[in-house]
Design an enzyme around this catalytic site. Structure first.
Site, short mmCIF file in Angstrom:
data_model
loop_
_atom_site.label_atom_id
_atom_site.label_comp_id
_atom_site.label_asym_id
_atom_site.label_seq_id
_atom_site.Cartn_x
_atom_site.Cartn_y
_atom_site.Cartn_z
N TYR A 150 20.72 79.08 93.37
CA TYR A 150 20.26 79.03 91.97
C TYR A 150 21.39 79.40 91.01
CZ TYR A 150 16.19 79.49 94.94
OH TYR A 150 15.28 79.33 95.95
N HIS A 155 21.49 85.52 84.36
CA HIS A 155 22.66 85.60 83.50
C HIS A 155 23.04 84.18 83.10
CE1 HIS A 155 23.39 89.80 84.48
NE2 HIS A 155 23.33 89.50 85.76
N HIS A 194 16.07 88.70 87.35
CA HIS A 194 16.83 88.56 86.10
C HIS A 194 17.73 87.34 86.19
CE1 HIS A 194 19.94 90.74 88.41
NE2 HIS A 194 20.81 90.40 87.47
#
Length: 175
Positions: free
Chosen positions: A148, A62, A60
């Site tokens: 990342y 954000h 996932h």
């Protein structure tokens, strides 16, 4: 099916959570990080937005994004990012009957979570949340160890100290 209501505010800033369909044991986003970066770059070129904060985790991501003053269409940007990323990958994922019938890929969850940022405190809390997420999920001992993330850009800009949010290895040694 719920009636999703989205807040469309021209020039607004939003927090997003975008998930892969299959989350358990999936590392697709970090494995294909260059593909994701390239797709985001392409979308930003055609449909500008500012990346205030972004973190990509294995399954996932954000982000806190700000749109141009005359634009409120964040849905277009996410649709292009998700579809561009999906098209760039070989078709190896399992597809449900429903997704087969609709011609959808089985990579992303259909929906994503978005939250319109209300004020400076709300902004700072969400940016902090983005940056602390790899640490929170136990992926690293220090926020600075996760590659990342825009955390490194924020450190270079003097927004955070490099050791922000502590060091799990030091904390464990103190116990």
């Amino acid at each position: 099916m719920p009636n999703y209501r989205r807040a469309f505010v021209a020039g607004g800033t939003w927090f997003f959570t975008v998930n892969l369909l299959q989350r358990r044991g999936n590392d697709l986003l970090v494995r294909e990080i260059e593909t994701l970066r390239h797709v985001v770059w392409q979308v930003r070129k055609r449909h500008p937005f500012t990346i205030d904060a972004w973190v990509v985790l294995p399954e996932h991501l954000h982000a806190v994004l700000t749109l141009p003053p005359d634009d409120a269409d964040f849905s277009l940007r996410w649709r292009l990012i998700k579809s561009g990323f999906s098209r760039a990958l070989p078709k190896t994922e399992h597809l449900s009957v429903v997704r087969q019938k609709t011609g959808e890929r089985g990579i992303w969850q259909r929906h994503y979570w978005e939250h319109l940022i209300r004020d400076e405190l709300d902004y700072q809390r969400h940016v902090d949340y983005v940056h602390v997420n790899p640490f929170k999920h136990g992926l690293v001992k220090r926020v600075s160890d996760w590659p990342y993330s825009t955390f490194h850009r924020a450190v270079a800009a003097g927004i955070y100290p490099a050791d922000w949010c502590g060091d799990m290895t030091a904390d464990a040694a103190d116990d």
